[in-house]
Design an enzyme around this catalytic site. Structure first.
Site, PDB file in Angstrom:
ATOM      1  CG  ASN A 244      23.393  36.415  15.462  1.00 53.37           C
ATOM      2  OD1 ASN A 244      23.021  35.181  15.627  1.00 53.37           O
ATOM      3  ND2 ASN A 244      24.378  36.781  14.619  1.00 53.37           N
TER       4      ASN A 244
ATOM      5  CD  GLU B  25      29.777  35.897  14.015  1.00 52.35           C
ATOM      6  OE1 GLU B  25      29.062  34.804  14.169  1.00 52.35           O
ATOM      7  OE2 GLU B  25      30.278  36.847  14.766  1.00 52.35           O
TER       8      GLU B  25
ATOM      9  CD  GLU C  48      25.572  42.320  12.000  1.00 54.02           C
ATOM     10  OE1 GLU C  48      25.098  42.303  13.129  1.00 54.02           O
ATOM     11  OE2 GLU C  48      26.031  41.051  11.734  1.00 54.02           O
TER      12      GLU C  48
ATOM     13  CE  LYS D 145      27.065  36.880  16.778  1.00 53.84           C
ATOM     14  NZ  LYS D 145      28.183  37.761  16.628  1.00 53.84           N
TER      15      LYS D 145
ATOM     16  N   GLY E 288      31.383  41.952  17.880  1.00 58.22           N
ATOM     17  CA  GLY E 288      32.186  41.333  19.023  1.00 58.22           C
ATOM     18  C   GLY E 288      33.143  42.073  19.537  1.00 58.22           C
TER      19      GLY E 288
ATOM     20  CG  HIS F 228      26.337  37.132  10.772  1.00 52.84           C
ATOM     21  ND1 HIS F 228      27.790  36.816  11.347  1.00 52.84           N
ATOM     22  CD2 HIS F 228      25.864  37.736  11.779  1.00 52.84           C
ATOM     23  CE1 HIS F 228      27.907  37.604  12.470  1.00 52.84           C
ATOM     24  NE2 HIS F 228      26.812  38.326  12.623  1.00 52.84           N
TER      25      HIS F 228
END
Ligand code: PGA
Length: 253
Positions: free
Chosen positions: A11, A99, A169, A13, A175, A97
């Site tokens: 991913n 985010e 996740e 991003k 991160g 996701h």
């Protein structure tokens, strides 16, 4: 069988521009030995077309988008539809996701709509779920993740659900460098597979790929991927370095 479920998805991003994304895909292709693992390139929209040309005709390499709009078409300036993605060779779409949930207010009801559009266009959703640290500290993570998958996926017919990939996740691991322990990952993956089995039966549950995501690196992938219900990873930071990404793919024993 686990060997049929293996997958590593990168991913990228919002990190790669056109030239960078194309070069990264080319480096990965050069380093990668033929593999039984499905390898997914989660590229920004702008270079999907270029990556499609790089990985075309190489078996087990697939193109993914990182998001999609829930409507088929219409006056939604700046948005990208499932049909548009399909038309440039996209085969997988990351949906839900954390985010997107956190910064774009995506809910599981909205994610369900996106999942349906993806499947209707003959692509496969990579559905992301996972708890924030407060939820785990309150020991409510299994309940929360069950609510997420039930709302976002479990109204699908069995024929549609077969196309889904699930990615667990934990938000506190994304991160941050704080990977879930292999035992924490296995516990949640087994929980998810049990829920899938209760809803769709054992055959479908045993064929569903369940990825772990959150600070997967070359030095922890082997132990995570050795867990019976961990079928691979959804990899952010480490997918931006071709060597690291390929080392993660090579971590299946
Ligand atoms: P990370 O991201 O590997 O950088 O933790 C994972 C993800 O967000 O999918």
């Amino acid at each position: 069988m686990k060997s049929d479920r293996l997958m590593v998805a990168g991913n990228w991003k919002m990190h790669t521009n056109y030239a960078e994304g194309k070069a990264l895909a080319q480096q990965i292709v050069e380093l990668l030995q033929p593999t039984q693992v499905k390898v997914i390139f989660g590229s920004p929209y702008i270079q999907l077309n270029a990556i499609s040309a790089v990985i075309k005709d190489i078996s087990n390499l697939h193109l993914a988008a990182q998001n999609v709009h829930q409507d088929v078409k219409g006056a939604f300036t700046g948005e990208i539809s499932a049909g548009m993605l399909q038309s440039v060779g996209v085969e997988y779409v990351i949906v839900g996701h954390s985010e997107r949930r956190a910064y774009f207010n995506e809910t599981d009801d909205l994610i369900y709509e996106k999942v349906k559009r993806v499947i209707e266009h003959n692509m496969r959703p990579i559905f992301c779920c996972g708890e924030r640290i407060e939820v785990r500290d309150a020991n409510e993570h299994q309940e929360l993740v069950a609510d997420q998958i039930k709302t976002a996926l479990f109204d699908l017919s069995a024929d549609h659900f077969r196309h889904c990939v699930v990615a667990y996740e934990p938000v506190w691991a994304i991160g941050t460098g704080h990977t879930a322990t292999p035992a924490q990952a296995q516990e949640m993956h087994a929980h998810l597979r049990r829920l899938i089995s209760e809803r769709y039966g054992e055959e479908i549950a045993n064929n569903t790929t369940i990825l772990y995501g959150g600070s997967v690196k070359p030095n922890n992938a082997k132990e995570l991927f050795a867990q019976p219900d961990v079928d691979g990873g959804l990899v952010g930071g480490a997918s931006l370095k071709a060597r690291d990404f390929v080392d993660i793919i090579n971590s299946f024993s």
